[in-house]
Design an enzyme around this catalytic site. Structure first.
Site, mmCIF file in Angstrom:
data_model
loop_
_atom_site.group_PDB
_atom_site.id
_atom_site.type_symbol
_atom_site.label_atom_id
_atom_site.label_comp_id
_atom_site.label_asym_id
_atom_site.label_seq_id
_atom_site.Cartn_x
_atom_site.Cartn_y
_atom_site.Cartn_z
ATOM 1 N N TYR B 13 0.824 -1.217 0.000
ATOM 2 C CA TYR B 13 0.000 0.000 0.000
ATOM 3 C C TYR B 13 0.860 1.270 0.000
ATOM 4 C CZ TYR B 13 -3.442 3.355 1.936
ATOM 5 O OH TYR B 13 -4.247 4.437 2.175
ATOM 6 N N ASP B 33 9.772 -7.433 -3.227
ATOM 7 C CA ASP B 33 8.551 -7.782 -2.499
ATOM 8 C C ASP B 33 8.351 -9.282 -2.639
ATOM 9 O OD1 ASP B 33 5.849 -5.734 -1.752
ATOM 10 O OD2 ASP B 33 5.714 -7.916 -1.584
ATOM 11 N N PHE B 83 9.787 -0.707 3.639
ATOM 12 C CA PHE B 83 8.381 -0.899 4.009
ATOM 13 C C PHE B 83 8.074 -2.360 4.361
ATOM 14 C CE2 PHE B 83 8.127 2.659 0.900
ATOM 15 C CZ PHE B 83 7.501 3.607 1.684
ATOM 16 N N LYS B 87 2.169 -6.744 9.065
ATOM 17 C CA LYS B 87 1.611 -5.544 9.693
ATOM 18 C C LYS B 87 0.250 -5.697 10.357
ATOM 19 C CE LYS B 87 -0.575 -3.744 5.504
ATOM 20 N NZ LYS B 87 -0.797 -2.614 4.615
ATOM 21 N N SER B 127 5.882 3.660 13.321
ATOM 22 C CA SER B 127 4.458 3.857 13.542
ATOM 23 C C SER B 127 4.218 4.603 14.836
ATOM 24 C CB SER B 127 3.794 2.480 13.613
ATOM 25 O OG SER B 127 2.507 2.562 14.151
ATOM 26 N N TYR B 152 3.525 -7.123 16.854
ATOM 27 C CA TYR B 152 3.724 -6.180 15.746
ATOM 28 C C TYR B 152 4.313 -4.866 16.258
ATOM 29 C CZ TYR B 152 2.729 -2.348 12.636
ATOM 30 O OH TYR B 152 2.873 -1.208 11.887
ATOM 31 N N LYS B 156 8.221 -2.852 15.783
ATOM 32 C CA LYS B 156 8.522 -1.478 15.375
ATOM 33 C C LYS B 156 9.458 -0.806 16.377
ATOM 34 C CE LYS B 156 6.363 -1.452 11.492
ATOM 35 N NZ LYS B 156 7.145 -1.441 10.227
ATOM 36 N N ASN B 202 -8.056 -2.851 8.632
ATOM 37 C CA ASN B 202 -8.067 -1.405 8.820
ATOM 38 C C ASN B 202 -9.443 -0.826 8.512
ATOM 39 O OD1 ASN B 202 -5.385 -1.386 9.602
ATOM 40 N ND2 ASN B 202 -4.647 -1.069 7.517
#
Lengths: 344, 344
Positions: B13, B33, B83, B87, B127, B152, B156, B202
């Site tokens: 994304y 990826d 990235f 997640k 984040s 998660y 981070k 989300n």
């Protein structure tokens, strides 16, 4: 035979002493070690003490395929004691990626493979470093975790978190986390002991190497701390006593006596000893003088820390039994043996 | 050409939107990826917007040899935007080892290889989750890091620590850590957008899927929080605005404008919007009703958090420019495009 135990880092200092106690208790031991900071001859020492040579696999726990092959080649491993880790605080500041990779990936690999091979429990080597400078002394297992002062210390904290999160996700095994204070000394036979590569990072090998004349002088880092004699205070625990706690922890997991999926125990004597007191005790125990000088404080050193070992005393039925002078005498006997053998 | 940038997770994304902005700014992009949570057709969307198809390598960043080959096959990579990560908060609780392995090992591998291949800087996706429930709102970059509420979130925090420790050891590159608040919306062309596998975790993809009839009803988790309307408050940031900040951060590192080896920036709008306000804004922007119901609180949700983006505004010269209604309209346009293409 009580069952097969994988000891990672089994040729290292605490790993070798624990292998001896596991074998004495009737366990069959498989050692994995990459020999990055230990010597294959440690196996001879273990064999001389116990009469049994443990199975040895030279490999790195960060290599999951090597680990998988080990489990396939050695079926029926019931428990793991995970010692394998990079452990030099100073080096970790210089080479943080090495520490994060070695220490975290080794653990992640082991935890990942345990369900696949039906391993029932893992004992993890943690450290009192997770407490930083505790607010309350002696420090017990409920004390808050303090921000790590080095990548090494951080890997111990993170490893505890990884184990907790894994068990929280209903992993089909148990874990006991042992937070060591300062392990010193050697097996009373002097067949195995602490043998760091290069200049020792820890007090006792530096002290015994000074006493025997390999090092000129022992540096005492700071005499202006807020302690009775101004030097730092630690809880020095005999390595054989420590090793015995690992056997008890393994018994407890395999006999399903631990009510919780994860348990944490401090392993210490409950007595704080200053660096200067330790030097005095060594001189008293051995009759050998240790040239030493006071130098400035060392960055990152905690002022004083010692354990409240009440939980281990009560729940594990374990107590650090060996007195400090006997322990220091064992370290000296080991140093003399190294000289006798022409190793140092 | 301004230089070659490796974008890990570049078909995801935020990765895909950042690839577009990097290419628009004159950078050449190499994407790595593993396509575990994205689709190869994202490359078509990027090409339709920019006229340029980025180089694509399907591989996993946890595989250091695959990464090394990528650097060898694509010489001259000057910067990395990292990235690639697992997640989903809920999944991380169920599969912690997957999260620790993927998220930590990917980063360790990249940082390990950067000096070997002369890479000058890395932008890391962090984040606002590191702040937990902040004591002060809006929250700025000096706020304390709170204990992670999920594996998660922990990855981070740990990733930030690994980067800091690596730079502290004088690694020959720079790093900018970007702490995202809640990215939403899609590219205005609707050629790329958010496309999660399975049931969206989300809010916005769930909302647009409900608006278009794929989901029956949107659940609002709790209306009894200590907020004006009782629902949780977040700082929703337009994904294209967010992507542009990555280009500025990369410019800054490569042009040696960052005085520190490591810099941290919040990326948010500075405005808190409640979940109920967001639903209203969507309905106003699109004229489409969103069936929703209030349900119980969701474990681990923070009550309210929004950014103080003053540091990014001032130092990066970056501001989140797009209004919430335009952003929500872009998300809806993307949802309609997915329907038109028969994807959802």
């Amino acid at each position: 035979m009580k069952g097969k135990i994988l000891v990672t880092g089994g040729t290292g200092y605490i790993g070798s002493h624990s292998t001896v106690e596991l074998q004495n208790a009737g366990y069959e031991v498989v050692i994995i070690d990459n020999l990055s900071n230990s010597n294959i001859e440690v196996l001879d020492g273990i064999e001389r003490i116990t009469g049994v040579r443990p199975t040895f696999v030279q490999a790195d726990c960060t290599d999951i395929e090597a680990l998988r092959k080990l489990f396939q080649d050695n079926p029926g491993i019931k428990g793991i004691i995970h010692f394998a880790a990079s452990k030099a605080v100073g080096e970790s500041v210089q080479k943080p990626l090495l520490y994060y990779r070695n220490n975290l990936l080794s653990l992640i690999n082991l935890l990942t493979l345990m369900p696949e091979f039906g391993v029932e429990g893992i004992v993890f080597s943690s450290s009192c470093t997770v407490y930083g400078q505790p607010d309350v002394l002696p420090v017990d297992e409920t004390a808050p975790i303090k921000p790590a002062l080095s990548p090494y210390g951080n890997t111990k904290q993170i490893s505890e978190e990884i184990i907790k999160d894994t068990l929280h996700a209903n992993a089909p095994f148990k874990s006991i986390i042992l937070r060591y204070f300062n392990p010193i000394g050697a097996h009373p036979s002097a067949e195995i002991g602490e043998l760091p590569n290069g200049v020792p990072q820890n007090l006792i090998p530096y002290l015994t190497q000074t006493a025997i004349g390999i090092r000129k002088e022992l540096s005492v880092f700071g005499d202006d701390y807020n302690t009775p004699d101004g030097s730092c205070i630690r809880d020095y625990i005999n390595v054989v006593d420590l090793a015995k706690a690992h056997v008890i922890a393994m018994n407890r997991m395999l006999e399903k006596k631990s009510p919780e999926a994860i348990e944490i125990f401090n392993l210490g004597t409950g007595r704080g000893v200053s660096v200067l007191e330790l030097i005095n005790a060594f001189e008293k125990a051995t009759g050998v003088k240790v040239p030493h000088k006071i130098v400035g404080r060392r960055e990152g050193d905690i002022e004083q820390v010692w354990a409240n070992p009440a939980k281990a005393n009560k729940v594990l039925g374990w107590t650090a039994e060996t007195g400090i002078e006997d322990t220091l005498a064992s370290a000296w006997k080991w140093q003399l043996k190294l000289r006798e053998r022409g190793i140092m």
